[in-house]
Write an enzyme that holds these catalytic residues in place. Structure first.
Site, PDB file in Angstrom:
ATOM      1  N   HIS A  41       0.609  -1.415   0.113  1.00 41.85           N
ATOM      2  CA  HIS A  41      -0.033   0.269  -0.074  1.00 41.85           C
ATOM      3  C   HIS A  41       0.430   1.135   0.303  1.00 41.85           C
ATOM      4  O   HIS A  41       0.524   2.199   0.322  1.00 41.85           O
ATOM      5  CB  HIS A  41      -1.156  -0.019   1.130  1.00 41.85           C
ATOM      6  CG  HIS A  41      -2.076  -1.337   0.646  1.00 41.85           C
ATOM      7  ND1 HIS A  41      -3.333  -1.004   0.266  1.00 41.85           N
ATOM      8  CD2 HIS A  41      -2.111  -2.604   1.333  1.00 41.85           C
ATOM      9  CE1 HIS A  41      -4.409  -1.675   0.420  1.00 41.85           C
ATOM     10  NE2 HIS A  41      -3.384  -2.721   0.994  1.00 41.85           N
ATOM     11  N   ASP A  43       2.547   1.340  -2.766  1.00 39.88           N
ATOM     12  CA  ASP A  43       1.926   2.534  -4.682  1.00 39.88           C
ATOM     13  C   ASP A  43       2.030   3.601  -4.533  1.00 39.88           C
ATOM     14  O   ASP A  43       2.425   4.391  -5.427  1.00 39.88           O
ATOM     15  CB  ASP A  43       2.277   1.030  -5.121  1.00 39.88           C
ATOM     16  CG  ASP A  43       1.283   0.443  -5.781  1.00 39.88           C
ATOM     17  OD1 ASP A  43       0.129   1.025  -4.223  1.00 39.88           O
ATOM     18  OD2 ASP A  43       0.868  -0.474  -6.446  1.00 39.88           O
ATOM     19  N   GLY A 131      -3.949 -12.814  -4.374  1.00 46.90           N
ATOM     20  CA  GLY A 131      -3.287 -11.578  -3.851  1.00 46.90           C
ATOM     21  C   GLY A 131      -2.199 -11.656  -5.085  1.00 46.90           C
ATOM     22  O   GLY A 131      -1.211 -11.294  -4.900  1.00 46.90           O
ATOM     23  N   LEU A 132      -2.085 -12.830  -6.160  1.00 50.78           N
ATOM     24  CA  LEU A 132      -0.909 -12.665  -7.010  1.00 50.78           C
ATOM     25  C   LEU A 132      -1.095 -12.100  -8.542  1.00 50.78           C
ATOM     26  O   LEU A 132      -0.087 -12.140  -8.939  1.00 50.78           O
ATOM     27  CB  LEU A 132      -0.275 -14.272  -7.220  1.00 50.78           C
ATOM     28  CG  LEU A 132      -0.063 -15.041  -5.513  1.00 50.78           C
ATOM     29  CD1 LEU A 132      -0.018 -16.271  -6.455  1.00 50.78           C
ATOM     30  CD2 LEU A 132       0.584 -14.759  -4.874  1.00 50.78           C
ATOM     31  N   ASP A 180       1.969  -3.612  -9.762  1.00 55.80           N
ATOM     32  CA  ASP A 180       1.484  -4.904 -10.379  1.00 55.80           C
ATOM     33  C   ASP A 180       1.424  -5.095 -10.936  1.00 55.80           C
ATOM     34  O   ASP A 180       2.195  -5.611 -12.357  1.00 55.80           O
ATOM     35  CB  ASP A 180      -0.055  -5.226 -10.113  1.00 55.80           C
ATOM     36  CG  ASP A 180      -0.403  -5.085  -8.408  1.00 55.80           C
ATOM     37  OD1 ASP A 180       0.255  -5.577  -7.968  1.00 55.80           O
ATOM     38  OD2 ASP A 180      -1.676  -5.331  -8.157  1.00 55.80           O
ATOM     39  N   TYR A 229      -9.957  -1.479   0.070  1.00 54.56           N
ATOM     40  CA  TYR A 229      -8.589  -0.485  -0.644  1.00 54.56           C
ATOM     41  C   TYR A 229      -8.650   0.820  -0.787  1.00 54.56           C
ATOM     42  O   TYR A 229      -8.663   1.250  -0.691  1.00 54.56           O
ATOM     43  CB  TYR A 229      -8.891  -1.364  -1.940  1.00 54.56           C
ATOM     44  CG  TYR A 229      -7.573  -1.432  -2.611  1.00 54.56           C
ATOM     45  CD1 TYR A 229      -5.827  -2.129  -2.106  1.00 54.56           C
ATOM     46  CD2 TYR A 229      -7.143   0.157  -3.521  1.00 54.56           C
ATOM     47  CE1 TYR A 229      -5.151  -1.992  -2.819  1.00 54.56           C
ATOM     48  CE2 TYR A 229      -6.168   0.514  -3.932  1.00 54.56           C
ATOM     49  CZ  TYR A 229      -5.031  -0.356  -4.269  1.00 54.56           C
ATOM     50  OH  TYR A 229      -3.874  -0.200  -4.650  1.00 54.56           O
TER      51      TYR A 229
END
Ligand code: GLA
Length: 388
Positions: A41, A43, A131-132, A180, A229
């Site tokens: 968190h 980025d 979460g990948l 990501d 989020y």
């Protein structure tokens, strides 16, 4: 293992393409998922992250379509189909995967590219809801595939990543940062990537030969992710406004403490996570590069505590899994929750020699909420998006 997994996926996607459209695809693109080693968190606060692209990926087979028509088949969703016209405005669909395809096409058009109609088949082996970053890998692979079919070489990797993020933010409806997509586009085999999320400068940090990255799935599917989020993001922005900085990246720990009067205590704790996590991420990058595993382990453990207590994005099952992992490693490796939070996976950096024993230990001491054993993925730090 990696080559075999890729070959199977390639066969699956190519065959689906041929079966659906009666011809071979013109281009095959693969983009990896990712695991974040540290820097959570941070980025979207213009800060630092240390993710690694992994050898689980999404593949897109593409060929010319008729006119401005796009036809899509999704191998992983029972060969579900979508079709839309590139000249029509983006129309949100109730099926999530379709929004990713339509969103990427719309985002490339927003960027000024003229796209050609296309036939597309999509498949992947990135575990979903873990979460990948299966979504980011899909977005980057699609952006590359559409671009290569229509205007080869028109976008570099950073632009592909920004396009995929734009699609998530404006069309899919997730206010994610750039981590990501950027690592899926620009990952480097053998290395994690330290990213400055303000300048988008990257620095490869090689993973030492004797260590491996292990991802342990808690079995807790990530729920309520988007609302929680987005709420965290707003709290961070509130804190930045309170301190009068453009983003929390600009705040030192001293400034954070000195100026906290009048700031809501929850927003203060959110900011404390971000400020300390940025410092930990830079320190972990330096320690990993220097082969200082003790420091990396300590920083990963501190990161987890900060996510648990200050940012409040962990869940009890994940906290237990992190404790069980730490009890086994006893400082010989590090572990923490990885990704957006509220379920998903734990990432550990582990000596190669201990992986098998770690798996046995986890099976003995942890059960998923469905009373199953946890799935372990040994991940190879991999390169970013590529044409096969
Ligand atoms: C999700 C988002 C990223 C990042 C992480 C948390 O993966 O997509 O942009 O914010 O959560 O570090």
């Amino acid at each position: 293992m990696t080559a075999e997994r890729r070959a199977l996926l390639q066969q699956r996607v190519t065959q689906a393409f041929i079966k659906t459209y009666g011809t071979e695809p013109a281009i095959l693109v693969a983009a990896p998922g990712r695991v974040n080693l540290i820097g959570e968190h941070t980025d979207y606060n213009d800060g630092f992250v240390l993710p690694c692209a992994i050898d689980y990926e999404t593949m897109v087979a593409i060929g010319p379509g008729s006119g401005s028509q796009v036809d899509v088949v999704a191998c992983d969703f029972d060969s579900d189909r979508d079709s839309f016209d590139l000249t029509e405005p983006f129309a949100k669909q109730s099926t999530e995967w379709k929004n990713h395809v339509r969103g990427i096409a719309a985002s490339l058009i927003d960027k000024g590219l003229s796209l050609l109609g296309a036939n597309i088949a999509i498949g992947g082996n990135v575990p979903q809801g873990a979460g990948l970053s299966s979504s980011a890998s899909l977005g980057v692979a699609l952006a590359k595939a559409f671009t290569e079919l229509s205007q080869p070489g028109a976008l570099n990797e950073t632009d592909l990543a920004l396009t995929a993020q734009h699609s998530e933010n404006h069309y899919v409806g997730c206010a994610c940062g750039i981590m990501d997509q950027l690592v899926s586009a620009r990952g480097l085999a053998g290395s994690a990537l330290q990213i400055d999320c303000r300048s988008l400068a990257t620095k490869p940090i090689p993973i030492p030969d004797h260590m491996v990255i292990v991802v342990i799935h808690s079995g807790v599917q990530r729920g309520l992710v988007d609302s929680a989020y987005n709420e965290r993001r707003i709290q961070c922005e509130q804190a930045a406004t309170h301190y009068g900085v453009a983003a929390l990246r600009d705040l030192t720990i001293e400034q954070l403490e000195a100026g906290r009067a009048g700031l809501d205590p929850v927003a203060y704790r959110r900011a404390r996570h971000v400020v300390t996590e940025n410092a930990r991420t830079l320190a972990a990058g330096a320690a990993l590069a220097a082969g200082d595993q003790d420091t990396v382990s300590t920083l990963m453990a501190q990161s987890h505590v900060s996510m648990r207590d200050d940012f409040e994005i962990t869940v009890p099952a994940i906290d237990r899994l992190v404790d069980i992992t730490a009890e086994f490693l006893r400082g010989a490796g590090g572990g923490r929750m990885t990704g957006g939070g509220f379920g998903g996976c734990v990432v550990a950096i582990v000596p190669k020699t201990k992986v098998a024993a770690l798996e046995t230990w986890i099976n003995q001491h942890y059960q998923t909420p469905d009373q199953a054993i946890a799935q372990l993925f040994v991940c190879e730090p991999s390169g970013g998006v590529s044409i096969l």
